[in-house]
Scaffold this active site. Sequence first.
Site, PDB file in Angstrom:
ATOM      1  N   ASN A   1       0.838  -1.203   0.000  1.00 44.72           N
ATOM      2  CA  ASN A   1       0.000   0.000   0.000  1.00 44.72           C
ATOM      3  C   ASN A   1       0.866   1.243   0.000  1.00 44.72           C
ATOM      4  OD1 ASN A   1       0.551   0.399   3.046  1.00 44.72           O
ATOM      5  ND2 ASN A   1      -0.484  -1.583   2.990  1.00 44.72           N
TER       6      ASN A   1
ATOM      7  N   SER B   1      -8.247  -1.455   1.836  1.00 43.42           N
ATOM      8  CA  SER B   1      -7.720  -2.763   2.231  1.00 43.42           C
ATOM      9  C   SER B   1      -8.184  -3.870   1.287  1.00 43.42           C
ATOM     10  CB  SER B   1      -8.187  -3.077   3.657  1.00 43.42           C
ATOM     11  OG  SER B   1      -7.635  -4.285   4.098  1.00 43.42           O
TER      12      SER B   1
ATOM     13  N   ASP C   1      -2.701  -1.374   7.307  1.00 40.32           N
ATOM     14  CA  ASP C   1      -1.482  -0.731   7.835  1.00 40.32           C
ATOM     15  C   ASP C   1      -1.654   0.774   8.042  1.00 40.32           C
ATOM     16  OD1 ASP C   1       0.409  -3.032   7.807  1.00 40.32           O
ATOM     17  OD2 ASP C   1      -0.011  -3.000   5.663  1.00 40.32           O
TER      18      ASP C   1
ATOM     19  N   HIS D   1       4.587   0.746   1.430  1.00 42.90           N
ATOM     20  CA  HIS D   1       4.844  -0.524   2.121  1.00 42.90           C
ATOM     21  C   HIS D   1       4.655  -1.653   1.118  1.00 42.90           C
ATOM     22  CE1 HIS D   1       4.813  -3.837   4.850  1.00 42.90           C
ATOM     23  NE2 HIS D   1       3.526  -4.068   4.711  1.00 42.90           N
TER      24      HIS D   1
ATOM     25  N   HIS E   1       5.640  -6.064   0.067  1.00 45.24           N
ATOM     26  CA  HIS E   1       6.196  -7.357   0.466  1.00 45.24           C
ATOM     27  C   HIS E   1       7.151  -7.830  -0.634  1.00 45.24           C
ATOM     28  CE1 HIS E   1       3.682  -8.616   4.074  1.00 45.24           C
ATOM     29  NE2 HIS E   1       3.177  -7.460   3.728  1.00 45.24           N
TER      30      HIS E   1
ATOM     31  N   ASP F   1      24.605   6.018  -3.499  1.00 44.50           N
ATOM     32  CA  ASP F   1      23.988   7.119  -4.245  1.00 44.50           C
ATOM     33  C   ASP F   1      22.652   7.538  -3.614  1.00 44.50           C
ATOM     34  OD1 ASP F   1      25.932   7.528  -6.157  1.00 44.50           O
ATOM     35  OD2 ASP F   1      25.026   6.167  -7.626  1.00 44.50           O
TER      36      ASP F   1
ATOM     37  N   HIS G   1       8.767  -8.873   9.078  1.00 41.80           N
ATOM     38  CA  HIS G   1       7.662  -8.327   8.313  1.00 41.80           C
ATOM     39  C   HIS G   1       8.143  -7.880   6.927  1.00 41.80           C
ATOM     40  CE1 HIS G   1       3.866  -5.529   8.475  1.00 41.80           C
ATOM     41  NE2 HIS G   1       4.065  -6.020   7.280  1.00 41.80           N
TER      42      HIS G   1
ATOM     43  N   TYR H   1      24.867  15.718  -9.910  1.00 43.96           N
ATOM     44  CA  TYR H   1      24.103  14.648 -10.539  1.00 43.96           C
ATOM     45  C   TYR H   1      22.719  15.185 -10.877  1.00 43.96           C
ATOM     46  CZ  TYR H   1      21.879  10.147 -11.340  1.00 43.96           C
ATOM     47  OH  TYR H   1      21.190   9.098 -11.895  1.00 43.96           O
TER      48      TYR H   1
END
Lengths: 234, 234, 234, 234
Positions: B31, B47, B78, B97, B99, B122, B173, B231
């Site tokens: 999310n 959700s 979350d 967030h 996984h 960097d 997690h 840069y």
Amino acid sequence: MSSKYKALKQECYEANMELDALNLVIYTFGNVSAVDREKKVFAIKPSGVPYEELKPEDIVILDFDNTVIEGEMRPSSDTKTHAFLYKNWENIGGIAHTHATYSVAWAQAQLDIPIFGTTHADHLTADIPCAPPMRDELIEGNYEHNTGIQILDCFKDKNLSYEEVPMVLIGNHGPFTWGKDAAKAVYNSKVLEEVAKMALLTKQINPEAPRMKDSLIKKHYERKHGKNAYYGQN
Amino acid sequence: MSSKYKALKQECYEANMELDALNLVIYTFGNVSAVDREKKVFAIKPSGVPYEELKPEDIVILDFDNTVIEGEMRPSSDTKTHAFLYKNWENIGGIAHTHATYSVAWAQAQLDIPIFGTTHADHLTADIPCAPPMRDELIEGNYEHNTGIQILDCFKDKNLSYEEVPMVLIGNHGPFTWGKDAAKAVYNSKVLEEVAKMALLTKQINPEAPRMKDSLIKKHYERKHGKNAYYGQN
Amino acid sequence: MSSKYKALKQECYEANMELDALNLVIYTFGNVSAVDREKKVFAIKPSGVPYEELKPEDIVILDFDNTVIEGEMRPSSDTKTHAFLYKNWENIGGIAHTHATYSVAWAQAQLDIPIFGTTHADHLTADIPCAPPMRDELIEGNYEHNTGIQILDCFKDKNLSYEEVPMVLIGNHGPFTWGKDAAKAVYNSKVLEEVAKMALLTKQINPEAPRMKDSLIKKHYERKHGKNAYYGQN
Amino acid sequence: MSSKYKALKQECYEANMELDALNLVIYTFGNVSAVDREKKVFAIKPSGVPYEELKPEDIVILDFDNTVIEGEMRPSSDTKTHAFLYKNWENIGGIAHTHATYSVAWAQAQLDIPIFGTTHADHLTADIPCAPPMRDELIEGNYEHNTGIQILDCFKDKNLSYEEVPMVLIGNHGPFTWGKDAAKAVYNSKVLEEVAKMALLTKQINPEAPRMKDSLIKKHYERKHGKNAYYGQN
């Protein structure tokens, strides 16, 4: 507005886009340059521009002392390394720099990639050299210029020819590759990434896997590059 | 029906879809949120909605105390972690967030990701911190809120600045990343995943691979973020 | 201009393109051939031609003594290995050679791939053999012809049947696979690559993982290939 | 010709095609079935048919004693395992079997997949069980039927509930997963593959990585499946 560097910019643009198409870079990582030896200039990707937004006219033209000759954008932050290599190695036509995953992993491991098989030997007969991380006094100085020095020193120390070994890893950093033109430099980046992955997997299967026999290295190289080469159509 | 949060929802929607496009999530995992500091609200993914079904108008608007301001769906499970971070870290504009596979692997291994090279340097000059798994009394309490506490405690313990280190792993997690807006938070999730993979491969090639030299870490960070940064295009 | 080998060229062309579509090769790596037993000729990919440029009429026709019968391009540098196998193994209709990553890694590790599970056993009941690197006197001689000898010697030494074991790894080089036609040879290259990856991962999870029980090997093979086979539609 | 099983065949067909779309299978590997509890039949993929050629009308309908009720093709060679599970576990609506790479690697390693993090815990609270290879007398008998026995024995030995643990690995073979319908069974195959990859990488980074704390396992499971679940939209 027309430019006398139009063809050079186009070559450079296409080679940079190929880097992206071959999954060798994400976001703005990486850069490719192409040289025009007659005009004594090279073309390079502008700094920090995402590949999907890059246009041929964004390409920057510089001379070998890093003076911008044409272009409105700031050139790649690695430009001085490219300039140094073009100045010192007169037979290269293109240079590529990536942060490709397996090539970087070997650079971070600070180890040469051993020649384990014919995929490697069809392209070069030496282990792929990994230059040690730069000495502190060089880092604090003209960093990207000194990266070029570091590469030349590495080839000198290991007694390698840049015409026979078209690639190097910089310890803690990543790969530079080169070739007769920008497309060939990119080709060598892809081959390096594939060979780097194969070598890691080989070590995982057999930590004692030996380097390829010298006789076999020689045979594979010569069938592609030797006087009596019989690979390819010419 | 028009909404005064339309632009915020759109930003949040696009960043969530980018998470999917970058292969950082499967199914409903992950999310992203985006904040409006003036209106003191943030927008977050609902959700359990698959990315291919997600629409901008599904995005939920909440204040920093987790009260839903607009939206008919239940916000991401979350959400309280996002709210807590926005409340405590006033200079972040977006949070992601995921996984993602290699980021989760380091979180499950409960180890900081060592800074092995310039791809990492960097972007940030510290090892990527891994917060330890939560203490039992916190897990049994207000779990997602306490995940926020856990992140802040980790940054305090390790003496890190959230403005310099835009990412963290939560032990057992996975990763949270942030940035000036939602797109930058997603960018940092992708960079983290790439750096996490490179670091794992580096250790496989050479279990004794040293962290990058401090002088080189400093150089790479400053050429991108320092006073004399060179840069990018601005 | 019409050719009496048109169908054979087409079969060979399609199998080569499948090698590319299955991600078993990059650039010009790899080659597939198809045989016509009645006409005593085989068709093979020309040397060094990228797959995206390959056309059916580029395919080269040769007899089993390596004489070009039809075609204007130079045949694959591995042609003599194909010719030797067709000459010696009369029941094969197609041969494929790749530099697929995991297959090459095992070849470079110079180890047979142990039979760890049913994915392997559904296709062959032996460990996948890895022929040792060639002896120096053979390398210096008629190299590609001698690769064929090396394969036959390996099958003799290990007491294997080419009809039961349709694949081999050449130490320091890579895989050759074969089958009743060119498409089946390519299929076996893909299966080999998948089995090679699974076996490497199995060893990583459990270095002591045992070979599959003989009773289970036999069962899986027979349900597909035995007299009372009940897999597939015929 | 119309069939009273048309909807069931369609569900089964779509779930099989999803297996292919999610890269969980190559060629003809794998199979998915869907049950109709009222009609006491299940639908399953025909044996050995490539996914790109599969059509809804090819799907075979059988009763729980493996009698073909409708369909002209031979059903999947794993059919008896599906039938046995439907007969014994009355609350499952679909079953999937794959040869997905990382799932197979753990099955070949003959180890349970430890619960290392929340990606795993969001779906099940136990280690993913690996049933031992079958005893010789069972292999020689009614093999696929006995695979079902082997699964039930494994769940009994480890004191697991099939409603809480919707997946199993068969030693030396690969995974079976199930769910309330065929789509959910395929979803569980994908989750298993992802969790299997994460667990392997976790062990590579830290061979001493501990299982997740029990308090955290419980929390993550309950927020999705418990009485006061707050994940998702219902």
